[in-house]
Design a protein around this motif. Structure first.
Motif, short mmCIF file in Angstrom:
data_model
loop_
_atom_site.label_atom_id
_atom_site.label_comp_id
_atom_site.label_asym_id
_atom_site.label_seq_id
_atom_site.Cartn_x
_atom_site.Cartn_y
_atom_site.Cartn_z
N THR A 190 -3.61 1.15 2.23
CA THR A 190 -4.79 1.60 1.47
C THR A 190 -4.83 0.92 0.10
OG1 THR A 190 -3.49 3.43 0.63
CG2 THR A 190 -4.81 3.85 2.58
N GLY A 191 -5.96 1.06 -0.57
CA GLY A 191 -6.08 0.58 -1.95
C GLY A 191 -6.54 -0.87 -2.08
N PRO A 241 -3.94 8.87 3.60
CA PRO A 241 -3.47 8.40 2.30
C PRO A 241 -2.76 9.51 1.51
CG PRO A 241 -5.69 7.65 2.69
CD PRO A 241 -5.36 8.57 3.82
N GLY A 242 -1.61 9.14 0.97
CA GLY A 242 -0.85 10.10 0.16
C GLY A 242 0.15 10.90 0.98
N ASN A 243 -0.03 10.94 2.28
CA ASN A 243 0.95 11.64 3.12
C ASN A 243 1.93 10.62 3.67
OD1 ASN A 243 -0.06 14.34 2.91
ND2 ASN A 243 -1.84 13.58 4.01
N PRO A 381 -13.99 1.73 -2.53
CA PRO A 381 -14.24 3.17 -2.68
C PRO A 381 -14.84 3.80 -1.43
CG PRO A 381 -14.94 2.00 -4.65
CD PRO A 381 -14.59 0.95 -3.64
N GLU A 382 -15.70 3.05 -0.72
CA GLU A 382 -16.31 3.59 0.50
C GLU A 382 -15.27 3.68 1.62
OE1 GLU A 382 -19.04 4.86 0.02
OE2 GLU A 382 -19.61 3.81 -1.82
N ASP A 384 -12.03 4.15 1.06
CA ASP A 384 -11.20 5.31 0.67
C ASP A 384 -11.87 6.60 1.16
OD1 ASP A 384 -9.52 3.61 -0.68
OD2 ASP A 384 -10.24 4.13 -2.69
N ARG A 385 -13.17 6.66 0.92
CA ARG A 385 -13.92 7.88 1.29
C ARG A 385 -13.90 8.08 2.80
NH1 ARG A 385 -18.25 7.07 -2.13
NH2 ARG A 385 -17.04 8.03 -3.78
N THR A 388 -10.59 9.65 3.66
CA THR A 388 -10.21 10.96 3.11
C THR A 388 -11.30 12.02 3.26
OG1 THR A 388 -10.96 10.15 0.97
CG2 THR A 388 -8.60 10.04 1.39
N SER B 134 -3.21 16.57 -1.64
CA SER B 134 -2.84 15.18 -1.87
C SER B 134 -3.44 14.75 -3.21
CB SER B 134 -3.37 14.33 -0.72
OG SER B 134 -2.95 13.01 -0.88
N GLN B 137 -4.26 10.98 -3.96
CA GLN B 137 -5.00 10.19 -2.98
C GLN B 137 -6.28 10.85 -2.50
OE1 GLN B 137 -3.95 7.11 -2.19
NE2 GLN B 137 -2.19 7.36 -3.53
N ALA B 232 -11.46 6.31 -4.28
CA ALA B 232 -12.92 6.40 -4.08
C ALA B 232 -13.66 6.72 -5.37
CB ALA B 232 -13.25 7.44 -3.00
#
Lengths: 416, 287
Positions: A190-191, A241-243, A381-382, A384-385, A388, B134, B137, B232
């Motif tokens: 990600t990122g 993401p983040g997990n 950003p899209e 990422d969205r 998540t 989270s 994130q 995001a």
């Protein structure tokens, strides 16, 4: 008195703007190299510079160190101030932006063709070095997207290792089988564009049309690639993401890492119980692996008063000797002759044939100065969205394409 | 005597401001000559840029969340530190210390605290059976994380509140106590009115600070892998957006236009605050 003051100011300004550089007290020509600080290569860099200065006593390399994250800002600010360093890092990713400030080195490379030995680079690298028939830089190392796998986790599950003929289906099926309470079948990068763009390519899509005038992420092919990317999480074989462990593949809790970066080899090698290897990325429905190739190279400023001395240094940094030093630090040999020496043959990864397989189909990122901005600021950003929030790949692709096209229209219309 | 100050103002404040106003109407990219593009930059920002209004919204939400919470925390701690307790000086120093930490350092520290799997906060929540979000994130939780983080640096406001509390009229307080007013009544009727000019000052400074917030989000995004302003655009503060345009992509025209829009927004909010202050800020001279 006032006139005198103006004269002093004018003299100071004129000396600051001068392109002429005199030799130092020892009669040496000074070449300024803007170097992005990297803990992993700092010592090697120092040694290479010392070696070069010993071999070329008439040249002094003044290394100006800048933190990596501030490198582009510092470089552009120096260029704007008329104080561009003689030598700077300018891989193919930034070429489109930096081209106006780069010296065309084709004449020097033709003159010293034997020494430069471009044919010694992998064919995919050669193509990038001579992208439009001109040579603007000489490379030191490269990244190519690969599939990383944890051999121990495969062995424990009695799964056969990935092969070069794997397709997306083979990858997803195996990742699902390898997923358990503690273990994830694969990672999701990600990122940045590292993984999603690879999958968009694999599905037959692209971020832009070939002229880089229109975003095409909303085509059915591209959306298919984004869906496969998102589904790794939806199907439960990759963490959202983040997990998942924060150290990623290095934690030993991921069976595979899709599209990992070769810059991490040195790190992976230092982790005692991480038994890992590589394979070329699986092929997507279009038959493309879609992986990326990018070069890290050195170029010379157009305004450099020490073009010839700088060229000597750039040649040295791309020589076999320098590439050997890079390989010893964990980088991938960019020269085939050095790769054939197998200096690091006892170290992981052992399956080096995978690099050549990956290179055969590796794709450079679009040659556009807007690429990074569009990919990171407008599309990411899209993406990422999509990962998540409850946004479908088609919606994310549409929003990202609209944003990118709006940007392209505006910048063509004068906004900047 | 005023000549050097005037010269400084002209050269280092007014001059750059006027140049940035001019640049906002150009396509200046640092390395080539600026060309006049009229209102194209303003038009793109206000009508087409997908990040402009998001960053306005993110900044407004941050201001609405962080300023009242920060003021409340600062006031509470100031009131505690105003009590006659042992080691008062040491406590005051301790509570002020976080303010001295550079925001980039605290950004890295808090990125670890908020790390979803291995972070301190989620581990503590797990101890009591709660699965933490989270923080770094999730687009829904990243901004609340920054709001929580902002409360930590209330030291500046706290010191001003403390000074305000010490100026609070003791005679009135004692008189109210003799008349039977309890602690809450004394605070509401005596202390609070006297404190409102200080609250107003802290509010204005807090709002301006929140609208100009940058470094905490910058280091937070860089430390947690979500990228600057990520995930995001959830932490894309206005000034962070401006910085990215100016120093990552060298759109100096767009960045200058953003700076002037921010100048106008801050001016408007401060003006409105001053107008509204007449309704609730105690003015000794007027009364």
């Amino acid at each position: 008195m006032r006139l005198l003051n103006w004269a002093i100011v004018s003299l100071v300004l004129a000396s600051g703007c001068s392109h002429h550089r005199t030799a130092d007290a020892n009669g040496r020509h000074t070449v300024i190299w803007l170097y992005p600080i990297d803990v992993g290569t700092q010592e090697m860099t120092k040694q290479l510079v010392a070696k070069f200065e010993k071999e070329n006593p008439d040249i002094h390399i003044e290394v100006q160190s800048v933190p990596g994250s501030q490198y582009q800002t510092k470089l552009k600010t120096l260029v704007a101030a008329g104080e561009a360093p003689d030598v700077f890092v300018c891989g193919d990713v930034y070429l489109a932006y930096l081209k106006p400030f780069l010296s065309d080195l084709t004449d020097l490379a033709t003159r010293d063709a034997k020494e430069v030995n471009i044919e010694d680079y992998y064919p995919a690298v050669q193509k990038l070095v001579k992208r439009d028939g001109h040579i603007y830089f000489l490379p030191q190392w490269f990244n190519v997207s690969l599939l990383y796998y944890n051999k121990k986790l495969f062995d424990d599950a009695k799964e056969p290792y990935p092969t070069g003929s794997w397709t997306w289906e083979d990858y997803a099926r195996t990742a699902k089988r390898l997923t358990s309470k503690e273990i994830w079948g694969s990672t999701v990068t990600t990122g940045w564009w590292g993984e999603w763009l690879t999958l968009v390519h694999g599905a037959g899509g692209d971020l832009f049309n070939s002229e880089v005038t229109k975003a095409t992420l909303d085509t059915p092919e591209a959306v298919k690639g984004l869906s496969f990317y998102r589904d790794a999480i939806k199907q439960g074989f990759a963490p959202s993401p983040g997990n998942g462990p924060s150290t990623g593949f290095a934690s030993g809790k991921f069976a595979m890492d899709y599209g990992g970066h070769v810059g991490l080899w040195a790190t992976y090698r230092q982790i005692p119980n991480l038994d890992w290897d590589i394979e070329a990325l699986p092929k997507g429905p279009s038959g493309r692996r879609g992986g990326e190739i990018s070069l890290t190279a050195l170029g010379i400023s157009k305004s450099s008063p020490e073009r010839e001395s700088a060229w000597k240094f750039v040649k040295f940094m791309s020589s076999q000797e320098s590439i050997r030093a890079h390989v010893d630090r964990g980088y991938l040999a960019i020269r085939r002759s050095v790769a054939a020496e197998k200096r690091d043959k006892d170290l992981a990864p052992k399956n080096r044939g995978a690099v050549e397989r990956a290179l055969e189909s590796a794709e450079p990122i679009p040659s556009s100065k807007d690429f990074i901005e569009i990919a990171l600021d407008l599309v990411q950003p899209e993406i990422d969205r999509m990962l998540t929030e409850n946004i479908s790949p088609a919606q994310a692709a549409k929003r990202a394409s609209d944003a990118a096209n709006s940007f392209l229209r505006a910048t063509n219309g004068g906004a900047k | 005597m005023i000549a050097p100050a005037t010269l400084g103002l002209l050269l280092f404040t007014l001059g750059p401001m006027l140049i940035s106003l001019y640049l906002s109407f150009t396509d200046y990219d640092v390395v080539s000559k600026p060309n006049f593009v009229g209102l194209a930059n303003y038009h793109y920002l206000l009508m087409a840029d997908p990040s402009f209004w998001v960053s306005v919204k993110v900044t407004a939400m941050y201001a609405v969340g962080s300023v009242p919470l920060g003021l409340f925390a600062a006031l509470m701690v100031a009131m505690l530190l105003n009590l006659d307790i042992p080691f008062k000086g040491a406590f005051r120093t301790l509570y002020y210390l976080p303010t001295l930490l550079p925001a980039t350092v605290s950004g890295v520290l808090w990125a670890w605290i908020f790390q979803p799997t291995d972070g301190l906060l989620n581990r503590m929540l797990a101890q009591v059976g709660v699965t933490g979000p989270s923080w770094t994130q999730s687009p829904s939780w990243a901004l609340p994380a920054l709001v929580i983080m902002s409360i930590w640096s209330y030291g500046g406001s706290m010191v001003i509140f403390l000074a305000g509390l010490q100026e609070s009229p003791k005679a009135l307080n004692e008189a109210a106590a003799l008349d039977g007013a309890n602690a809450w009544h004394r605070f509401r009727i005596v202390t609070w009115p006297a404190l409102t000019p200080v609250v107003f000052f802290n509010l204005i400074m807090g709002l301006i600070g929140a609208m100009k917030a940058f470094d905490q989000a910058f280091s937070f995004g860089q430390s947690n892998g979500a990228g600057i302003g990520g995930p995001a655009r959830a932490t894309l503060f206005y000034v962070l957006n401006l910085y990215t345009k100016a120093f990552e992509h060298f759109h100096m025209g767009l960045a200058s236009a953003m700076a002037w829009i921010l100048f106008a927004i801050i001016g408007l909010i401060t003006f409105l605050n001053f107008r509204l202050s007449k309704r609730w800020v105690y003015d000794e001279a007027a009364s």
